[in-house]
Scaffold this motif. Structure first.
Motif, short mmCIF file in Angstrom:
data_model
loop_
_atom_site.label_atom_id
_atom_site.label_comp_id
_atom_site.label_asym_id
_atom_site.label_seq_id
_atom_site.Cartn_x
_atom_site.Cartn_y
_atom_site.Cartn_z
N LEU A 224 41.17 49.85 35.52
CA LEU A 224 39.97 49.31 36.22
C LEU A 224 38.85 49.90 35.37
N ARG A 228 37.31 44.06 33.84
CA ARG A 228 37.22 43.70 34.97
C ARG A 228 38.36 43.00 35.70
N LEU A 266 42.74 43.30 46.11
CA LEU A 266 41.54 43.27 44.98
C LEU A 266 41.05 42.08 44.65
N GLY A 269 36.87 43.68 40.62
CA GLY A 269 36.80 45.14 40.51
C GLY A 269 36.49 45.47 39.11
N THR A 288 33.13 49.60 41.36
CA THR A 288 32.91 48.89 42.48
C THR A 288 34.32 47.76 42.65
N MET A 289 34.34 47.86 44.03
CA MET A 289 35.94 46.77 44.23
C MET A 289 35.23 45.92 45.62
N LYS A 290 35.61 44.84 45.58
CA LYS A 290 35.68 43.91 46.55
C LYS A 290 36.94 43.56 47.00
N VAL A 373 32.95 50.16 47.77
CA VAL A 373 33.92 49.37 48.32
C VAL A 373 33.32 48.59 49.17
#
Length: 382
Positions: A224, A228, A266, A269, A288-290, A373
Motif C-alpha cells: 500500500l 494505489r 478496500l 487506498g 488513506t483507505m476507503k 480511514v
C-alpha cells in the motif's frame, strides 16, 4: 536499380536462415517450473535443480514428469537433469522458479544470472520462495495436483498480486528492485500445508538475500506504500467495549470475546512516505483507505453514522499499531521493503549514497504513521 542492389542482401538472409538449427516442438521438453536448492555432496557445495517439463509428444507416457539434476552451475544441473528426459530440455518457457530456504538465504542473483542472459526467457516469469526445499515442494505438488500443475501454482500467486496483497514477483521487477538503492524486494512464500502447496507468507529480502518473513496482511500493508490499490479484502479487530450499545446478539460469543472482528473490502487506498528530517532520519507515512464494511463477527445494529465514525477511528488505531510492529520487524532483519532509503536519497540531490551506507543509517530511522480511514458503505448490519 534499388531493388537490384538489395537483392544480394535478401539472398544472404535466406541462406543464413537455412543455417539455423530447427527443433520440432514434439521433440522437446519445455521447462515450465524449476526449483533451486543448495545441497552438500561430500565436501562440495552443489546446486540441485528440480524441473517440471511439459512434453508435447502425444505418445509420451507422461505429459509432465519430475527431473532432478545437480551441478556447480544452474546450466550444469540442467544438463544432468536432461539425462533423465527422452527429449532436450528447453528453458525459454519457464513460468515459475522456486528457491528453497537455504538457496534463498544465500542470495538468488547467481541463480538468476543464466535467466537474465537468456533472451528467450520471459521477463514476466514468477519467482517464489519456500521454507522447505524446492524439491520437497514440487514433489508434493506433483502428487497433490493432478492437472495443470504449473497453472495451479501460477494462479495461486497471481490472484494475490491482482488483489494487491502481494507486490509483483516477476523476474524483471525483482531484478530492478535489487539494482536500486533504498528499496528491497518481497516474494511470495509457498509451503506444504496439509499435503498441498499453500501460500503461507511473504519473504522480505535484503538485496537478493531472504532475511525474514511477514504475513500476507503485512505484505498488503507494505504494498500500500508502493502503489494505489483497490479490491483487497481486510480483516480488522476493534474493542468490543466501544460498541456495547450496538450489539444485537447476547450469548456465549459476546461473553468470551473482547474484540469485534470486521470483514472489510478496500475500495481505494494509497500511501506515501515523506522524509520529515533528513539529519535525524525521521519519516512519516500518510495512508488513506476507503473501506466497505461487509461483516462483523458479532451481530450488530449499525444504524447511525456515529457508529461508523467510531469504527473509522478504531480501524485507524489498529493499522497504526500494525504498521509500527511491521516497521520494527523490518528493521530487526535489516530489510527496507517500505522504501525509506529511496526517499532519503531523493532528498539529497547530488549525493551518491551507496546501499551499504544507507543500511548503516536505516537502523537509526524512525517513522510515524498517519492513517485516514473512511467507511463509504456500512449498511444496517443486524
Amino acid at each position: 536499380m534499388r531493388a537490384v542492389k538489395l537483392l544480394p542482401f535478401f539472398i544472404l538472409i535466406v541462406l543464413l536462415q537455412a543455417c539455423l538449427e530447427t527443433r520440432q516442438i514434439e521433440e522437446s521438453a519445455i521447462i515450465n517450473t524449476r526449483g533451486v536448492d543448495l545441497i552438500d555432496e561430500g565436501e562440495k557445495r552443489m546446486i540441485e535443480t528440480t524441473i517440471i517439463p511439459y512434453i508435447f509428444d502425444p505418445h509420451a507416457p507422461d505429459m509432465t514428469s519430475l527431473l532432478i539434476g545437480r551441478g556447480h552451475t544452474i546450466k550444469e544441473a540442467r544438463i544432468e537433469a536432461e539425462k533423465q528426459s527422452p527429449y532436450p530440455l528447453v528453458p525459454g518457457k519457464i513460468s515459475i522458479e522456486f528457491y528453497g530456504k537455504e538457496a534463498a538465504e544465500s542470495g538468488i542473483l547467481p541463480f538468476l544470472n543464466t535467466l537474465v542472459r537468456d533472451a528467450t526467457v520471459s521477463d514476466i516469469m514468477q519467482l517464489a520462495v519456500t521454507n522447505q526445499t524446492a524439491k520437497e515442494l514440487l514433489e508434493v505438488e506433483q502428487e497433490s495436483v493432478k492437472l495443470n500443475r504449473t497453472e495451479y501454482l501460477e494462479d495461486l500467486m497471481k490472484k494475490e498480486v491482482k488483489k494487491g496483497t502481494l507486490p509483483r514477483n516477476t523476474l524483471e521487477f525483482f531484478t530492478r528492485l535489487v539494482q536500486q538503492v533504498g528499496i528491497d524486494p518481497i516474494l511470495p512464500v509457498i509451503d506444504v500445508v496439509n499435503g498441498k502447496p499453500t501460500l503461507t507468507s511473504a519473504a522480505v529480502f535484503r538485496e537478493d538475500r531472504y532475511v525474514g518473513s511477514i504475513s500476507i496482511k503485512e505484505s498488503f500493508m507494505a504494498n500500500l506504500l508502493r502503489q494505489r490499490m483497490g479490491g483487497a479484502p481486510l480483516d480488522v479487530g476493534v474493542p468490543l467495549e466501544n460498541y456495547l450499545d450496538e450489539i444485537a446478539y447476547q450469548g456465549e460469543a459476546t461473553e468470551m470475546e473482547d474484540t469485534i472482528f470486521l470483514s472489510l473490502m478496500l475500495n481505494t487506498g494509497k500511501g506515501k512516505i515523506k522524509i520529515v528530517d533528513a539529519s535525524s532520519l525521521t519519516f512519516k507515512a500518510d495512508i488513506t483507505m476507503k473501506l466497505e464494511l461487509l461483516e462483523t463477527s458479532i451481530p450488530m445494529n449499525i444504524k447511525s453514522e456515529d457508529t461508523s465514525r467510531r469504527f473509522e477511528r478504531d480501524i485507524e488505531k489498529y493499522f497504526v499499531r500494525e504498521y509500527e510492529k511491521l516497521f520494527a520487524k523490518l528493521q530487526e532483519v535489516n530489510s527496507d521493503v517500505l522504501g525509506l532509503g529511496r526517499r532519503y536519497i531523493a532528498s539529497r540531490k547530488g549525493s551518491k549514497t551507496t546501499d551499504k551506507e544507507w543500511m548503516e543509517k536505516y537502523q537509526d530511522a524512525s517513522m510515524e504513521f498517519d492513517i485516514d480511514v473512511t467507511i463509504i458503505n456500512f449498511g444496517a448490519i443486524d
